[in-house]
Design a protein around this motif. Structure first.
Motif, PDB file in Angstrom:
ATOM      1  N   ILE A 102       0.963  14.872   6.014  1.00 56.98           N
ATOM      2  CA  ILE A 102       0.659  16.207   5.487  1.00 56.98           C
ATOM      3  C   ILE A 102       1.450  16.488   4.219  1.00 56.98           C
ATOM      4  CG2 ILE A 102      -0.086  17.181   7.690  1.00 56.98           C
ATOM      5  CD1 ILE A 102       2.674  18.164   8.208  1.00 56.98           C
ATOM      6  N   LYS A 103       0.999  17.462   3.460  1.00 58.88           N
ATOM      7  CA  LYS A 103       1.620  17.778   2.176  1.00 58.88           C
ATOM      8  C   LYS A 103       2.980  18.447   2.372  1.00 58.88           C
ATOM      9  CE  LYS A 103      -2.769  18.264  -0.278  1.00 58.88           C
ATOM     10  NZ  LYS A 103      -3.641  19.184  -1.072  1.00 58.88           N
ATOM     11  N   HIS A 104       3.828  18.263   1.345  1.00 64.13           N
ATOM     12  CA  HIS A 104       5.213  18.707   1.477  1.00 64.13           C
ATOM     13  C   HIS A 104       5.363  20.228   1.462  1.00 64.13           C
ATOM     14  CE1 HIS A 104       4.848  19.274  -2.859  1.00 64.13           C
ATOM     15  NE2 HIS A 104       5.986  19.966  -2.825  1.00 64.13           N
ATOM     16  N   ASN A 105       4.373  20.938   0.907  1.00 62.10           N
ATOM     17  CA  ASN A 105       4.482  22.399   0.870  1.00 62.10           C
ATOM     18  C   ASN A 105       3.355  23.070   1.644  1.00 62.10           C
ATOM     19  OD1 ASN A 105       2.442  21.678  -0.818  1.00 62.10           O
ATOM     20  ND2 ASN A 105       2.922  23.169  -2.428  1.00 62.10           N
ATOM     21  N   SER A 106       2.810  22.359   2.654  1.00 69.11           N
ATOM     22  CA  SER A 106       1.661  22.869   3.414  1.00 69.11           C
ATOM     23  C   SER A 106       2.088  23.787   4.553  1.00 69.11           C
ATOM     24  CB  SER A 106       0.860  21.703   3.995  1.00 69.11           C
ATOM     25  OG  SER A 106       1.629  21.017   4.964  1.00 69.11           O
ATOM     26  N   PHE A 107       1.136  24.589   4.989  1.00 66.84           N
ATOM     27  CA  PHE A 107       1.345  25.396   6.199  1.00 66.84           C
ATOM     28  C   PHE A 107       1.694  24.505   7.390  1.00 66.84           C
ATOM     29  CE2 PHE A 107      -0.743  26.401  10.213  1.00 66.84           C
ATOM     30  CZ  PHE A 107      -0.072  27.551  10.588  1.00 66.84           C
ATOM     31  N   TYR A 108       0.995  23.370   7.478  1.00 59.01           N
ATOM     32  CA  TYR A 108       1.178  22.499   8.648  1.00 59.01           C
ATOM     33  C   TYR A 108       2.623  22.016   8.762  1.00 59.01           C
ATOM     34  CZ  TYR A 108      -3.934  22.393   8.417  1.00 59.01           C
ATOM     35  OH  TYR A 108      -5.262  22.747   8.377  1.00 59.01           O
ATOM     36  N   LEU A 109       3.237  21.630   7.613  1.00 60.84           N
ATOM     37  CA  LEU A 109       4.618  21.162   7.659  1.00 60.84           C
ATOM     38  C   LEU A 109       5.555  22.306   8.048  1.00 60.84           C
ATOM     39  CD1 LEU A 109       6.572  18.832   7.224  1.00 60.84           C
ATOM     40  CD2 LEU A 109       6.793  19.553   4.834  1.00 60.84           C
ATOM     41  N   TRP A 110       5.309  23.503   7.492  1.00 61.32           N
ATOM     42  CA  TRP A 110       6.137  24.659   7.860  1.00 61.32           C
ATOM     43  C   TRP A 110       6.051  24.955   9.354  1.00 61.32           C
ATOM     44  CZ3 TRP A 110       4.340  29.392   9.776  1.00 61.32           C
ATOM     45  CH2 TRP A 110       5.314  30.391   9.902  1.00 61.32           C
ATOM     46  N   ASP A 111       4.834  24.879   9.917  1.00 61.40           N
ATOM     47  CA  ASP A 111       4.636  25.181  11.334  1.00 61.40           C
ATOM     48  C   ASP A 111       5.305  24.129  12.215  1.00 61.40           C
ATOM     49  OD1 ASP A 111       3.669  26.961  13.233  1.00 61.40           O
ATOM     50  OD2 ASP A 111       1.837  25.806  13.576  1.00 61.40           O
ATOM     51  N   VAL A 112       5.216  22.854  11.806  1.00 60.41           N
ATOM     52  CA  VAL A 112       5.905  21.791  12.542  1.00 60.41           C
ATOM     53  C   VAL A 112       7.417  22.025  12.498  1.00 60.41           C
ATOM     54  CG1 VAL A 112       6.521  19.340  12.468  1.00 60.41           C
ATOM     55  CG2 VAL A 112       4.123  20.031  12.321  1.00 60.41           C
ATOM     56  N   TYR A 113       7.927  22.369  11.316  1.00 61.08           N
ATOM     57  CA  TYR A 113       9.357  22.590  11.140  1.00 61.08           C
ATOM     58  C   TYR A 113       9.874  23.695  12.055  1.00 61.08           C
ATOM     59  CZ  TYR A 113      13.614  24.252   8.806  1.00 61.08           C
ATOM     60  OH  TYR A 113      14.891  24.673   8.523  1.00 61.08           O
ATOM     61  N   ARG A 114       9.196  24.840  12.074  1.00 64.36           N
ATOM     62  CA  ARG A 114       9.696  25.959  12.887  1.00 64.36           C
ATOM     63  C   ARG A 114       9.507  25.682  14.383  1.00 64.36           C
ATOM     64  NH1 ARG A 114       5.758  31.128  13.373  1.00 64.36           N
ATOM     65  NH2 ARG A 114       3.791  30.046  13.687  1.00 64.36           N
ATOM     66  N   THR A 115       8.460  24.943  14.738  1.00 62.89           N
ATOM     67  CA  THR A 115       8.268  24.585  16.161  1.00 62.89           C
ATOM     68  C   THR A 115       9.369  23.648  16.630  1.00 62.89           C
ATOM     69  OG1 THR A 115       5.878  24.827  15.889  1.00 62.89           O
ATOM     70  CG2 THR A 115       6.641  23.639  17.838  1.00 62.89           C
ATOM     71  N   LEU A 116       9.727  22.678  15.782  1.00 67.41           N
ATOM     72  CA  LEU A 116      10.829  21.775  16.125  1.00 67.41           C
ATOM     73  C   LEU A 116      12.139  22.546  16.272  1.00 67.41           C
ATOM     74  CD1 LEU A 116       9.950  18.845  13.720  1.00 67.41           C
ATOM     75  CD2 LEU A 116      10.080  18.659  16.220  1.00 67.41           C
ATOM     76  N   ARG A 117      12.375  23.497  15.377  1.00 64.48           N
ATOM     77  CA  ARG A 117      13.602  24.296  15.460  1.00 64.48           C
ATOM     78  C   ARG A 117      13.652  25.089  16.772  1.00 64.48           C
ATOM     79  NH1 ARG A 117      16.998  25.926  11.780  1.00 64.48           N
ATOM     80  NH2 ARG A 117      16.829  28.086  12.481  1.00 64.48           N
ATOM     81  N   ALA A 118      12.530  25.696  17.141  1.00 68.69           N
ATOM     82  CA  ALA A 118      12.496  26.465  18.401  1.00 68.69           C
ATOM     83  C   ALA A 118      12.752  25.558  19.593  1.00 68.69           C
ATOM     84  CB  ALA A 118      11.152  27.167  18.542  1.00 68.69           C
ATOM     85  N   GLN A 119      12.163  24.369  19.575  1.00 70.08           N
ATOM     86  CA  GLN A 119      12.384  23.438  20.678  1.00 70.08           C
ATOM     87  C   GLN A 119      13.843  22.982  20.721  1.00 70.08           C
ATOM     88  OE1 GLN A 119      10.309  22.311  23.235  1.00 70.08           O
ATOM     89  NE2 GLN A 119       9.114  24.058  22.514  1.00 70.08           N
ATOM     90  N   TYR A 120      14.420  22.749  19.529  1.00 72.53           N
ATOM     91  CA  TYR A 120      15.818  22.320  19.506  1.00 72.53           C
ATOM     92  C   TYR A 120      16.728  23.399  20.082  1.00 72.53           C
ATOM     93  CZ  TYR A 120      19.964  19.860  17.864  1.00 72.53           C
ATOM     94  OH  TYR A 120      21.159  19.175  17.811  1.00 72.53           O
ATOM     95  N   ARG A 121      16.430  24.634  19.746  1.00 71.62           N
ATOM     96  CA  ARG A 121      17.288  25.734  20.196  1.00 71.62           C
ATOM     97  C   ARG A 121      17.117  26.033  21.677  1.00 71.62           C
ATOM     98  NH1 ARG A 121      17.272  31.034  16.774  1.00 71.62           N
ATOM     99  NH2 ARG A 121      19.160  31.304  18.020  1.00 71.62           N
ATOM    100  N   TYR A 122      15.886  26.014  22.163  1.00 73.61           N
ATOM    101  CA  TYR A 122      15.636  26.625  23.474  1.00 73.61           C
ATOM    102  C   TYR A 122      15.152  25.672  24.562  1.00 73.61           C
ATOM    103  CZ  TYR A 122      15.801  30.963  20.778  1.00 73.61           C
ATOM    104  OH  TYR A 122      16.186  31.985  19.977  1.00 73.61           O
TER     105      TYR A 122
END
Length: 1024
Positions: free
Chosen positions: A953-973
């Motif tokens: 996926i592209k470096h500034n895409s919605f998809y990358l942002w959504d993956v990033y925040r989902t990974l962060r939530a999983q890491y935290r909780y």
């Protein structure tokens, strides 16, 4: 038949290794001179006196009725006549008049018409035989500690135990009820069980119909006692009553290792055979096996003294009444210790649901509002410590098996521990709405704990149900009787009847509600259970228990959690795929409880599943899920006759009812939880192709997708179900597509951009440099996050749904749920069929996403929207303006679709199939949602798949942002091992590095250089 002598009897008792119980009859209460409680002839005179007092004009008719009768027959006929022509109160009056003849100081028992106390041992004439029995049960040899079972109505046995320095505990049964189990018997007390009632505060049973009445709980516990104890029977004629019935039934089991020692007063074999012909015939098999032995010439007045002397048993010295203040203090300290042990043991036994189950206690969650109330989220929690310190009259409400009894016993114990406050526990099942019954139960409990009425600070009434006969009358009577004492009522309610008209009482009762457990408390149950009987990793087991309860739509109660843990002892599998097997294990537990004799109440489980499937088919075809007991038995009996199945259908009903699988609903019954209907219906589909076609026809299964889940889970190779689902789900998806008219290629996310503010860039640099900081949060925080979408009100609704065919979206969603659960259970079906079905399921996900996309403007403007029978609304902070809400809604759609549907689809075993679908997905939204599933659930190989996706996926895409925040939530909780946390951290860094550097697949070397390459920026984070 052989009659053994007294020497043989004493030798048999001496060499016994088992616990010895006693069954003694009415001759124990009267001596050779006739002193004591009158025998049959004197009883007939008392009955005649009562008839003359109540209905003198009918005296001749009474005399005619018993003229040709003698002995026991005359007594039972007379009592039956009195009951029929006057009432039960007159019968009870006869018993009181008879028993009081043994009382030497009548004033000590209160009003003769309504005695409230048994008085003291010295106030009664107690026969020598009964005195010796009391001494025997109080000796140091614990084999002789009972229980003592008697059909007698008088208190002489309990008084004899008190005279010997023991503590008697009375169990009065004038209806059905259970004897105390071995584990329930406190070594400091001697249990006395009155089978046919008691002389005060209770009805008494006399007539053949009363004595033969069905009492399944009592019969089951009598049979348990016969299996585990040596039963010594003295001075008992073997009436045709509950005991002889239990004995006769048990003897049908050739494997039962019972041991009965029956003592006859007669010494002549011919006389014994003639007088006790019916009894001896019923036990002939046991006699031949040596399990029922007969002993002759046994005098009940002397035999217990002879046992004591011949066995040289140590008898405690008589109790000394201490009058000085120092002695009183010593006695008080001993009482404190005894009461605490008694209350603790009672609570511990209430916490046991199954044999060999660890005792688990979690803090009850008591609130001022019901879980289904509008103000539930802000409901004030009740401070139990304050309630104990300052008791008030209250009603604590909860559905069955929520733990009300344990809560009641806990409060009673804690009140005693905190300030020696005496709270009295009363069970409404054992009370009648009259002063005598209430006072008898109250006095027994108070005296047992060594207190007096003035010390009582609170009364707890357990097992109260407003639908029971005389329930309101009982509370009113209790309030009148204890006008100055707070009363806490434990009200068992129908989970569908939280909103109901509250009864009016003379005092105010504050309403409180016992809630189900939050996830953190479920974790505590798992943790404590795991400590004693390890099942698996705490996080995984907690997640599995919570998931299973949610799918089965069960409340998170301690009982349900422990049931899930108990069945998991056999073979824990963190995957939810085995719910059919899990329910079968639950059934196995229920049909194999200790109180039920194997041959009588342990019918073949397959037979039960078959006939119950037949019954559930009739309910589903009629769409009527309320039934009478008679209808239930009629349908099951018809099924058994049609199929030549030998099954006691009454037993099936009793087991289901006693275990709250079937519950009363007014004058009818219903299955308490709908999943039982679904499970048995699934079993029926295996045996009836016609019924299976009925379920498939017109997509009828969308009303109850659980049926197909359980059906496919039986053997995991139900190809017929998957083929039907493939056809239906594709048709439903196409119908929604046609109705919505949304173009296939709709995808606003391809225009989405991830632009970073200076703050976010700085955060990314910190994460890349130092690692993600928010890991290893406390389990309580993770539990709260995992519970954010839990609907605690859902288990209160157990109605069978019927979805209208006109609503294509609702049908598609329900068909998708059925298909996902069926696919998850279909390990052994042809792989091509599984691929086709998963492809159809993901098409439905895509349709759901597109529907939300076209509804986004309406949701942003109004906060709610609807499409084709389905409603959606915003929950939480989506922003202040319509534009902000619209952007936020678009961002949240993929995560919400995954959150709604992933639990139906995912299990660890589904990993390879999901990865295959991901690699072949053509719809970018669906592909992204599949990646979110992998991040949330993490099957084997998940990291490589997410890493590949991030690279694509592209470096500034919605998809990358959504993956990033989902990974962060999983890491935290999320609940994750250190290794998994390391994998998530790597992917977070990779996503951040890709966004910052633009590299397709940044290496660790490039990640480490990111900091120096990032210029200062003043751009707010924005998702377009």
């Amino acid at each position: 038949m052989e009659l053994y002598n007294k020497d043989a009897l004493i030798s048999a008792i001496k060499t016994s290794k088992k616990q010895i119980s006693f069954l003694v009859g009415s001759p124990m209460s009267v001596d050779a001179t006739g002193k004591g409680v009158p025998g049959v002839s004197s009883m007939l005179e008392i009955i005649r006196e009562v008839v003359q007092l109540e209905i003198p004009s009918e005296l001749q008719r009474y005399d005619d009725a018993i003229r040709a009768k003698s002995g026991t027959s005359a007594y039972q006929t007379a009592m039956g006549w009195l009951q029929a022509n006057v009432n039960q109160d007159a019968v009870n009056m006869v018993i009181r008049r008879a028993v009081i003849k043994s009382c030497l100081q009548v004033s000590t028992v209160g009003d003769l018409t309504n005695p409230t106390s048994d008085g003291e041992p010295e106030h009664w004439f107690i026969t020598p035989g009964t005195k010796d029995l009391g001494l025997l049960t109080c000796c140091k040899d614990s084999r002789f500690h009972g229980p003592i079972i008697t059909p007698n109505f008088d208190p002489l046995i309990s008084l004899a135990i008190r005279a010997a320095g023991g503590r008697p505990s009375l169990k009065v049964l004038d209806s059905d009820g259970s004897l105390p189990k071995d584990v329930e018997i406190d070594p400091d007390v001697r249990n006395v069980v009155h089978l046919h009632g008691f002389w005060r505060g209770s009805d008494t049973l006399h007539t053949p119909s009363q004595l033969r009445n069905q009492r399944p709980k009592l019969k089951a516990s009598l049979q348990r006692l016969l299996r585990n104890h040596v039963l010594v029977v003295v001075a008992y004629g073997g009436w045709d009553d509950i005991f002889t019935s239990s004995l006769s039934d048990l003897l049908l089991d050739d494997q039962a290792e019972l041991e009965v020692i029956w003592c006859f007063r007669e010494s002549n074999v011919a006389i014994v055979k003639h007088e006790y012909a019916s009894l001896l015939t019923s036990v002939s098999q046991a006699i031949s096996r040596g399990r029922f032995r007969c002993y002759a010439d046994i005098n009940c007045e002397t035999i217990f003294n002879e046992i004591i002397n011949r066995l040289d048993l140590q008898i405690p010295p008589p109790p000394v009444r201490i009058g000085n203040c120092h002695g009183t203090q010593i006695a008080y300290d001993q009482k404190l210790d005894f009461v605490d042990r008694y209350l603790t043991k009672r609570l511990d036994e209430a916490l046991l649901s199954f044999c060999s189950q660890p005792k688990v206690w979690v803090e009850p969650n008591v609130r001022k509002s019901a879980e289904v109330a509008k103000d539930a989220e802000t409901a004030e929690k009740i401070d139990l410590t304050s309630l104990i310190s300052t008791p008030l009259s209250a009603v604590i409400k909860a559905p069955p098996q929520f733990g009300l009894t344990c809560l009641a016993l806990f409060l009673t114990r804690e009140a005693w521990r905190h300030n020696s406050s005496l709270w009295i526990y009363l069970d409404s099942k054992n009370l009648k709405p009259n002063s005598a019954s209430i006072d008898q139960a109250f006095t027994t409990e108070v005296q047992f704990m060594g207190g007096v009425r003035e010390n009582v600070k609170c009364i707890i009434l357990d097992s109260w149900n407003i639908q029971d006969k005389d329930a309101i009358k009982l509370v009113k009577k209790l309030s009148e009787h204890f006008i100055d004492i707070p009363i806490i009522i434990m009200e068992t309610i129908d989970s569908t009847l939280f909103v109901q008209n509250e009864p009016k009482f003379d005092r105010e009762f504050e309403a409180m509600y016992l809630w189900a457990l939050p996830r953190g408390h479920v974790r505590k149950v798992v943790s404590e259970y795991n400590e004693i009987r390890h099942i698996g990793d705490e996080d995984k087991v907690t997640t599995k228990v919570v998931s299973d309860l949610e799918v089965l739509n069960l409340h998170r109660t301690p009982f349900n959690c422990i049931t899930m843990l108990k069945v998991s002892e056999i073979d824990f599998d963190e995957s939810p795929v085995n719910r059919s097997e899990m329910i079968k294990r639950v059934l196995f537990l229920l049909f194999n409880v200790d109180d039920i004799p194997t041959y009588k109440v342990r019918p073949d489980l397959k037979d039960c599943e078959y006939v119950l499937g037949y019954f559930c088919e009739t309910m589903l075809r009629k769409n009527n899920f309320i039934f009478t007991r008679e209808y239930f038995l009629e349908v099951l009996d018809r099924c058994c006759k049609e199929r030549f199945i030998d099954l006691e259908v009454q037993v099936v009903f009793d087991v289901l009812y006693l275990n709250n699988i079937i519950v009363r609903r007014g004058h009818h019954f219903t299955f308490r939880f709908a999943f039982w209907i679904y499970y048995f219906a699934a079993q029926r589909m295996i045996h009836s192709k016609e019924f299976a076609e009925f379920i498939y026809e017109d997509m009828r299964y969308v009303n109850y997708p659980e049926i197909l889940e359980f059906y496919t889970g039986i053997d995991r190779q139900r190809k017929d179900a998957l083929e039907v689902l493939i056809k239906d789900i594709n048709a439903a998806c196409e119908q929604v597509q046609n109705k919505s008219g949304i173009p296939d290629g709709l995808n606003p996310y391809k225009f989405g951009q991830w632009s970073s503010s200076d703050a976010l860039v700085s955060q990314m640099e910190d994460e890349i440099r130092d690692g993600v900081k928010d890991s290893n949060l406390p389990a309580s925080v993770k539990d709260h996050f995992a519970d954010r979408g839990y609907d605690r009100s859902r288990p209160y609704n157990q109605d069978i749904q019927n979805f209208l065919n006109d609503f294509s979206y609702v049908q598609m969603a329900q068909a998708m749920k059925a298909a996902a659960r069926a696919l998850r259970n279909s390990d052994y079906v042809d792989p091509d069929i599984k691929v086709q079905l998963l492809n159809g399921i993901m098409k439905c996900w895509g349709q759901a996403s597109k529907i939300l996309l076209i509804l986004a403007p309406i949701l942003a403007a109004k906060g709610h929207a609807a499409f084709d029978g389905a409603g959606f609304w915003l929950v939480g902070d989506f922003g202040d303006t319509v534009e902000t809400k619209f952007a936020t809604i678009l961002n949240e759609i993929p995560a919400n679709v995954v959150h709604w549907f992933e639990e139906d689809l995912f299990s660890q075993k589904m990993g390879p199939l999901l990865i295959n679908e991901l690699n072949n997905a053509s719809n970018p939204i669906v592909k992204h949602e599949l990646v979110l599933i992998l991040i949330n659930q993490r099957p084997r190989g998940w990291k490589a798949q997410v890493q590949n996706y991030v690279s694509e996926i592209k470096h500034n895409s919605f998809y990358l942002w959504d993956v990033y925040r989902t990974l962060r939530a999983q890491y935290r909780y999320s609940y994750a091992t250190p290794r998994t946390l390391s994998e998530i951290e790597y992917l977070i860094k990779m996503s951040a590095a890709k966004h910052v550097t633009g590299s397709k697949s940044p290496s660790m070397t490039l990640i480490n250089k990111v900091t120096d390459a990032i210029p200062a920026r003043e751009v707010k984070e924005e998702i377009a």
